[in-house]
Motif scaffolding. Structure first.
Motif, PDB file in Angstrom:
ATOM      1  N   UNK A   1      -8.673   4.820   6.602  1.00 13.26           N
ATOM      2  CA  UNK A   1      -8.256   6.231   7.483  1.00 13.26           C
ATOM      3  C   UNK A   1      -6.512   5.957   7.268  1.00 13.26           C
ATOM      4  N   UNK A   2      -5.987   5.064   7.346  1.00 16.84           N
ATOM      5  CA  UNK A   2      -4.503   5.100   7.219  1.00 16.84           C
ATOM      6  C   UNK A   2      -4.009   5.377   5.780  1.00 16.84           C
ATOM      7  N   UNK A   3      -4.720   4.906   4.859  1.00 18.97           N
ATOM      8  CA  UNK A   3      -4.451   5.202   3.304  1.00 18.97           C
ATOM      9  C   UNK A   3      -4.551   6.692   3.141  1.00 18.97           C
ATOM     10  N   UNK A   4      -5.548   7.100   3.666  1.00 19.68           N
ATOM     11  CA  UNK A   4      -5.833   8.777   3.530  1.00 19.68           C
ATOM     12  C   UNK A   4      -4.855   9.518   4.184  1.00 19.68           C
ATOM     13  N   UNK A   5      -4.452   9.012   5.244  1.00 19.51           N
ATOM     14  CA  UNK A   5      -3.220   9.775   5.999  1.00 19.51           C
ATOM     15  C   UNK A   5      -2.036   9.616   5.082  1.00 19.51           C
TER      16      UNK A   5
ATOM     17  N   UNK B   1      -7.136  12.844  -4.798  1.00 15.94           N
ATOM     18  CA  UNK B   1      -7.109  11.598  -4.357  1.00 15.94           C
ATOM     19  C   UNK B   1      -8.179  11.129  -3.422  1.00 15.94           C
ATOM     20  N   UNK B   2      -8.861  10.056  -3.922  1.00 17.29           N
ATOM     21  CA  UNK B   2      -9.984   9.775  -3.129  1.00 17.29           C
ATOM     22  C   UNK B   2      -9.623   8.197  -2.643  1.00 17.29           C
ATOM     23  N   UNK B   3     -10.091   7.745  -1.582  1.00 16.27           N
ATOM     24  CA  UNK B   3      -9.869   6.279  -1.067  1.00 16.27           C
ATOM     25  C   UNK B   3     -11.476   5.603  -1.115  1.00 16.27           C
ATOM     26  N   UNK B   4     -11.511   4.586  -1.946  1.00 18.15           N
ATOM     27  CA  UNK B   4     -12.910   3.889  -1.939  1.00 18.15           C
ATOM     28  C   UNK B   4     -12.767   2.615  -1.134  1.00 18.15           C
ATOM     29  N   UNK B   5     -13.571   2.338  -0.131  1.00 18.92           N
ATOM     30  CA  UNK B   5     -13.416   0.989   0.672  1.00 18.92           C
ATOM     31  C   UNK B   5     -14.127  -0.191  -0.011  1.00 18.92           C
ATOM     32  N   UNK B   6     -13.562  -1.267   0.014  1.00 20.33           N
ATOM     33  CA  UNK B   6     -14.095  -2.485  -0.335  1.00 20.33           C
ATOM     34  C   UNK B   6     -14.374  -3.206   0.690  1.00 20.33           C
ATOM     35  N   UNK B   7     -15.382  -4.136   0.644  1.00 17.72           N
ATOM     36  CA  UNK B   7     -15.922  -4.764   1.758  1.00 17.72           C
ATOM     37  C   UNK B   7     -15.270  -6.248   1.316  1.00 17.72           C
ATOM     38  N   UNK B   8     -14.515  -6.789   2.248  1.00 15.13           N
ATOM     39  CA  UNK B   8     -13.881  -8.104   2.086  1.00 15.13           C
ATOM     40  C   UNK B   8     -14.844  -9.006   2.509  1.00 15.13           C
ATOM     41  N   UNK B   9     -15.087 -10.176   1.679  1.00 12.22           N
ATOM     42  CA  UNK B   9     -16.153 -11.227   2.001  1.00 12.22           C
ATOM     43  C   UNK B   9     -15.415 -12.189   3.041  1.00 12.22           C
ATOM     44  N   UNK B  10     -16.392 -12.755   3.972  1.00 15.14           N
ATOM     45  CA  UNK B  10     -15.688 -13.770   4.692  1.00 15.14           C
ATOM     46  C   UNK B  10     -15.178 -14.753   4.205  1.00 15.14           C
ATOM     47  N   UNK B  11     -14.112 -15.209   4.799  1.00 19.16           N
ATOM     48  CA  UNK B  11     -13.168 -16.312   4.602  1.00 19.16           C
ATOM     49  C   UNK B  11     -12.997 -17.107   5.692  1.00 19.16           C
TER      50      UNK B  11
ATOM     51  N   UNK C   1       0.914  -1.140  -0.227  1.00 19.59           N
ATOM     52  CA  UNK C   1      -0.010   0.031   0.182  1.00 19.59           C
ATOM     53  C   UNK C   1       0.868   1.484  -0.080  1.00 19.59           C
ATOM     54  N   UNK C   2       1.825   1.319   0.869  1.00 18.44           N
ATOM     55  CA  UNK C   2       2.918   2.335   0.716  1.00 18.44           C
ATOM     56  C   UNK C   2       3.375   2.846  -0.486  1.00 18.44           C
ATOM     57  N   UNK C   3       4.177   2.010  -1.039  1.00 15.03           N
ATOM     58  CA  UNK C   3       4.561   2.392  -2.343  1.00 15.03           C
ATOM     59  C   UNK C   3       3.577   2.823  -3.330  1.00 15.03           C
ATOM     60  N   UNK C   4       2.318   2.186  -3.355  1.00  9.59           N
ATOM     61  CA  UNK C   4       1.350   2.708  -4.307  1.00  9.59           C
ATOM     62  C   UNK C   4       0.948   4.244  -4.007  1.00  9.59           C
ATOM     63  N   UNK C   5       0.764   4.514  -2.472  1.00 10.00           N
ATOM     64  CA  UNK C   5       0.480   5.617  -2.148  1.00 10.00           C
ATOM     65  C   UNK C   5       1.491   6.795  -2.434  1.00 10.00           C
TER      66      UNK C   5
END
Length: 154
Positions: free
Chosen positions: A50-54, A62-72, A22-26
């Motif tokens: 929130x961490x990505x926005x920071x 730049x906007x951050x869109x939340x993905x909802x992870x399925x239950x695994x 995530x950090x290199x992408x940011x």
């Protein structure tokens, strides 16, 4: 550096859910929006937003869109990055990320970006982007030397 019609270039970024990815992408997002005429939409799990926005420092384009992870099965409740699991749980995070494919497909269809940058664990993004005429680019956070070594011993 603008889209074909002279407007701003829209880039979607989808790193693997590990802060070492995530950090290199940011960092790349900050560099490309700094050029001007570029807007970035960053995809990550809800708990990471929130961490990505920071990391993006409140950059207006730049906007951050939340993905909802399925239950695994076996993935602890609330685990949404590799920071939340033991090394054995990383594969479960990858499975959860694969489960976001329908969300990512819908978001790309809705957002209609010019390009989507994806990570090693989401090669399927290229398949989702192709019918939408969205260019898909693999961004590797691993150095070329490391990648060459891993490919030669594999």
């Amino acid at each position: 550096m603008a889209a074909g019609g002279g407007g701003e270039l829209h880039v979607v970024m989808f790193p693997f859910l590990a802060f070492g990815h995530i950090s290199p992408f940011a960092q790349l997002a900050l560099k490309i929006v700094g050029v001007g005429g570029v807007r970035v939409t960053f995809l990550s799990a809800v708990a990471n937003v929130s961490r990505v926005e920071a990391m993006l420092g409140g950059v207006a384009v730049a906007a951050v869109v939340a993905l909802h992870l399925p239950r695994v099965p076996g993935l602890p409740e609330g685990a949404e990055s590799t920071a939340d699991v033991s090394p054995d749980g990383v594969e479960l995070i990858r499975i959860a990320v694969d489960g976001t494919r329908p969300q990512v497909a819908s978001l790309l269809a809705y957002l209609r970006p010019d390009v989507v940058l994806f990570d090693f664990a989401t090669l399927w993004v290229a398949d989702v982007a192709a019918p939408l005429n969205v260019k898909a680019v693999h961004f590797s956070v691993v150095s070329a030397v490391c990648g060459a070594y891993l490919m030669s011993v594999g």
